[in-house]
Scaffold this motif. Structure first.
Motif, PDB file in Angstrom:
ATOM      1  N   ILE A   2       1.796  21.367 -63.901  1.00 27.68           N
ATOM      2  CA  ILE A   2       2.932  22.174 -63.479  1.00 27.68           C
ATOM      3  C   ILE A   2       3.568  21.540 -62.235  1.00 27.68           C
ATOM      4  CG2 ILE A   2       1.732  23.799 -61.955  1.00 27.68           C
ATOM      5  CD1 ILE A   2       3.311  26.022 -63.513  1.00 27.68           C
ATOM      6  N   GLN A   3       4.892  21.520 -62.204  1.00 28.61           N
ATOM      7  CA  GLN A   3       5.619  20.882 -61.105  1.00 28.61           C
ATOM      8  C   GLN A   3       5.347  21.517 -59.751  1.00 28.61           C
ATOM      9  OE1 GLN A   3       9.773  20.420 -61.008  1.00 28.61           O
ATOM     10  NE2 GLN A   3       9.507  18.270 -61.518  1.00 28.61           N
ATOM     11  N   GLY A   4       5.280  20.688 -58.709  1.00 33.18           N
ATOM     12  CA  GLY A   4       5.232  21.206 -57.347  1.00 33.18           C
ATOM     13  C   GLY A   4       6.588  21.786 -56.964  1.00 33.18           C
ATOM     14  N   THR A   5       6.625  22.432 -55.805  1.00 30.92           N
ATOM     15  CA  THR A   5       7.878  23.021 -55.313  1.00 30.92           C
ATOM     16  C   THR A   5       8.480  22.124 -54.245  1.00 30.92           C
ATOM     17  OG1 THR A   5       7.068  25.257 -55.720  1.00 30.92           O
ATOM     18  CG2 THR A   5       8.865  25.040 -54.155  1.00 30.92           C
ATOM     19  N   LEU A   6       9.794  21.977 -54.300  1.00 28.42           N
ATOM     20  CA  LEU A   6      10.507  21.269 -53.243  1.00 28.42           C
ATOM     21  C   LEU A   6      10.959  22.305 -52.208  1.00 28.42           C
ATOM     22  CD1 LEU A   6      11.745  18.555 -52.285  1.00 28.42           C
ATOM     23  CD2 LEU A   6      13.823  19.203 -53.518  1.00 28.42           C
ATOM     24  N   TYR A   7      10.460  22.162 -50.963  1.00 28.80           N
ATOM     25  CA  TYR A   7      10.850  23.057 -49.875  1.00 28.80           C
ATOM     26  C   TYR A   7      11.807  22.344 -48.937  1.00 28.80           C
ATOM     27  CZ  TYR A   7       6.985  26.142 -51.156  1.00 28.80           C
ATOM     28  OH  TYR A   7       6.137  26.992 -51.824  1.00 28.80           O
ATOM     29  N   VAL A   8      12.884  22.997 -48.607  1.00 26.70           N
ATOM     30  CA  VAL A   8      13.799  22.458 -47.612  1.00 26.70           C
ATOM     31  C   VAL A   8      13.684  23.315 -46.365  1.00 26.70           C
ATOM     32  CG1 VAL A   8      16.240  22.382 -46.980  1.00 26.70           C
ATOM     33  CG2 VAL A   8      15.475  21.356 -49.122  1.00 26.70           C
ATOM     34  N   ILE A   9      13.438  22.665 -45.226  1.00 26.52           N
ATOM     35  CA  ILE A   9      13.360  23.414 -43.968  1.00 26.52           C
ATOM     36  C   ILE A   9      14.450  22.939 -43.035  1.00 26.52           C
ATOM     37  CG2 ILE A   9      11.899  24.053 -42.035  1.00 26.52           C
ATOM     38  CD1 ILE A   9       9.624  24.074 -43.657  1.00 26.52           C
ATOM     39  N   LYS A  17      10.673  23.060 -35.529  1.00 29.92           N
ATOM     40  CA  LYS A  17      10.513  22.791 -36.948  1.00 29.92           C
ATOM     41  C   LYS A  17       9.476  21.698 -37.222  1.00 29.92           C
ATOM     42  CE  LYS A  17      13.866  20.445 -38.371  1.00 29.92           C
ATOM     43  NZ  LYS A  17      15.068  19.766 -38.866  1.00 29.92           N
ATOM     44  N   SER A  18       9.604  20.587 -36.498  1.00 33.41           N
ATOM     45  CA  SER A  18       8.687  19.472 -36.757  1.00 33.41           C
ATOM     46  C   SER A  18       7.245  19.815 -36.388  1.00 33.41           C
ATOM     47  CB  SER A  18       9.131  18.224 -35.992  1.00 33.41           C
ATOM     48  OG  SER A  18      10.445  17.903 -36.350  1.00 33.41           O
ATOM     49  N   SER A  19       7.068  20.541 -35.282  1.00 30.52           N
ATOM     50  CA  SER A  19       5.711  20.954 -34.892  1.00 30.52           C
ATOM     51  C   SER A  19       5.114  21.884 -35.945  1.00 30.52           C
ATOM     52  CB  SER A  19       5.716  21.691 -33.554  1.00 30.52           C
ATOM     53  OG  SER A  19       6.472  20.988 -32.618  1.00 30.52           O
ATOM     54  N   LEU A  20       5.926  22.748 -36.501  1.00 26.90           N
ATOM     55  CA  LEU A  20       5.432  23.670 -37.532  1.00 26.90           C
ATOM     56  C   LEU A  20       4.968  22.891 -38.759  1.00 26.90           C
ATOM     57  CD1 LEU A  20       7.956  26.670 -37.489  1.00 26.90           C
ATOM     58  CD2 LEU A  20       5.474  26.785 -37.164  1.00 26.90           C
ATOM     59  N   ILE A  21       5.758  21.931 -39.186  1.00 25.46           N
ATOM     60  CA  ILE A  21       5.394  21.153 -40.373  1.00 25.46           C
ATOM     61  C   ILE A  21       4.146  20.311 -40.095  1.00 25.46           C
ATOM     62  CG2 ILE A  21       6.165  19.330 -41.944  1.00 25.46           C
ATOM     63  CD1 ILE A  21       8.900  20.511 -41.884  1.00 25.46           C
ATOM     64  N   LYS A  22       4.080  19.749 -38.888  1.00 23.81           N
ATOM     65  CA  LYS A  22       2.898  18.965 -38.515  1.00 23.81           C
ATOM     66  C   LYS A  22       1.643  19.842 -38.588  1.00 23.81           C
ATOM     67  CE  LYS A  22       3.979  15.625 -35.434  1.00 23.81           C
ATOM     68  NZ  LYS A  22       4.273  15.183 -34.040  1.00 23.81           N
ATOM     69  N   ALA A  23       1.733  21.046 -38.034  1.00 26.03           N
ATOM     70  CA  ALA A  23       0.587  21.964 -38.045  1.00 26.03           C
ATOM     71  C   ALA A  23       0.253  22.393 -39.478  1.00 26.03           C
ATOM     72  CB  ALA A  23       0.892  23.188 -37.186  1.00 26.03           C
ATOM     73  N   LEU A  24       1.283  22.580 -40.277  1.00 22.76           N
ATOM     74  CA  LEU A  24       1.077  22.973 -41.676  1.00 22.76           C
ATOM     75  C   LEU A  24       0.275  21.910 -42.429  1.00 22.76           C
ATOM     76  CD1 LEU A  24       1.859  24.978 -44.014  1.00 22.76           C
ATOM     77  CD2 LEU A  24       3.749  23.433 -44.487  1.00 22.76           C
ATOM     78  N   LEU A  25       0.613  20.664 -42.189  1.00 26.87           N
ATOM     79  CA  LEU A  25      -0.056  19.561 -42.897  1.00 26.87           C
ATOM     80  C   LEU A  25      -1.529  19.454 -42.508  1.00 26.87           C
ATOM     81  CD1 LEU A  25       2.683  16.786 -42.799  1.00 26.87           C
ATOM     82  CD2 LEU A  25       1.916  18.070 -44.784  1.00 26.87           C
TER      83      LEU A  25
END
Lengths: 207, 207
Positions: A2-9, A17-25
């Protein structure tokens, strides 16, 4: 698969924003996520790695990719191209991995037209004061540059209504938890769970 | 005031649905949730309170409510009526509070027809063995009753495809976290956040 989801932030400058994505990863999630790496024609800085920070390519190659419709979105900024490869990201999505894209409202608009199933998230600062503080204390900019940045920021924020989800980045951990909730809940939807727990469900339905 | 969401939760017997909802109600969330209280015509037990466990009413009153279309769903089981009042729950939803409803697939079907915007969640056990174990060890039932329960359970599970979300209740805390993610992510959607952060957004957009 099943395909992954493309998220746009998208988020105005200085909203974390970048700190949030870094922490998410760095978070343990039970599915795979990746951040999209952009293509650019600008010069590589000495501390940057090709294929890690950007894919550094020539203008000729970039324009060829545009012709072949190989960009989800691209922009020409101060004499250089920046873009998100369609083929690379589709390959990742087709392997069931979610892809995160940090882009502005203009890139988001281009992607919505090409990928109606994209999931878009807008991040807002907690207050006008906090926003101003972040814009003023970022680097040693001239008054003029700061004013340009404020105008750009307000333009960006004006587009918040085009997004599926809004996160307020007041408390960083709450904002991160909110971001995770959006991703987790998507994976709990019927079609994902049916695929993931196919064996279990068949077993449960046996007499 | 923006309307709350009506959540329907169904699960085969012994899947831990009630414990999950009980734990959810004890959780600190930044919005209000309530569990719907059903109407019934069955006798009140001594340890039950009217308006807390059920609204205990007469058959005449129940049938009048059916005539006035005042049920989201109802059923007649072993000589007694059970139903979910539309007017009471609409009042709660209109005050911006989310309402949780524990009902089976038949009730869920009735509600979907009357409230297309309902959000439905199905909970599954982690394995066939675990399901059987839970069904066998629940009370001091006869072999015959256990077999009836197994058949009912398989019938219930067959309807999982009609639900929006699927949660596997293997680790209780993960299942609870999943349930919370579904609720949280709904509140992060544009229309809810626009309403909630109306003042903030207006301030941010001021020149």
């Amino acid at each position: 698969m099943i395909q992954g989801t493309l998220y746009v932030i998208s988020a105005p400058s200085g909203t974390g924003k970048s700190s949030l994505i870094k922490a998410l990863l760095k978070t343990q999630l039970s599915y795979n996520i990746r951040v999209s790496i952009s293509h650019t024609t600008r010069m590589k800085r000495t501390d940057e790695k090709n294929g890690e920070h950007y894919f550094f390519i020539t203008k000729e190659k970039f324009q060829k990719m545009i012709k072949h419709n190989d960009f989800f979105e691209y922009a020409y900024i101060f004499g250089n191209y920046y873009g998100t490869s369609r083929s690379i990201n589709e390959k990742i999505l087709n392997s069931g991995v979610d892809v995160f894209l940090e882009i502005d409202w203009q890139g988001a608009q281009q992607i919505r037209n090409k990928m109606p199933r994209v999931c878009t998230i807008f991040i807002l600062p907690p207050s006008k004061n906090e926003l101003m503080h972040r814009l003023y204390t970022r680097g040693q900019d001239s008054e003029e540059n700061i004013n340009i940045r404020i105008k750009q920021t307000i333009t960006e924020i004006k587009h918040y209504r085009e997004y599926d989800y809004i996160i307020i980045n007041d408390d960083f951990n709450i904002a991160l938890d909110n971001l995770k909730s959006i991703i987790k809940s998507r994976h709990l939807k019927l079609k994902y769970q049916m695929h993931r727990y196919d064996n279990l469900i068949n077993k449960l339905l046996e007499d």
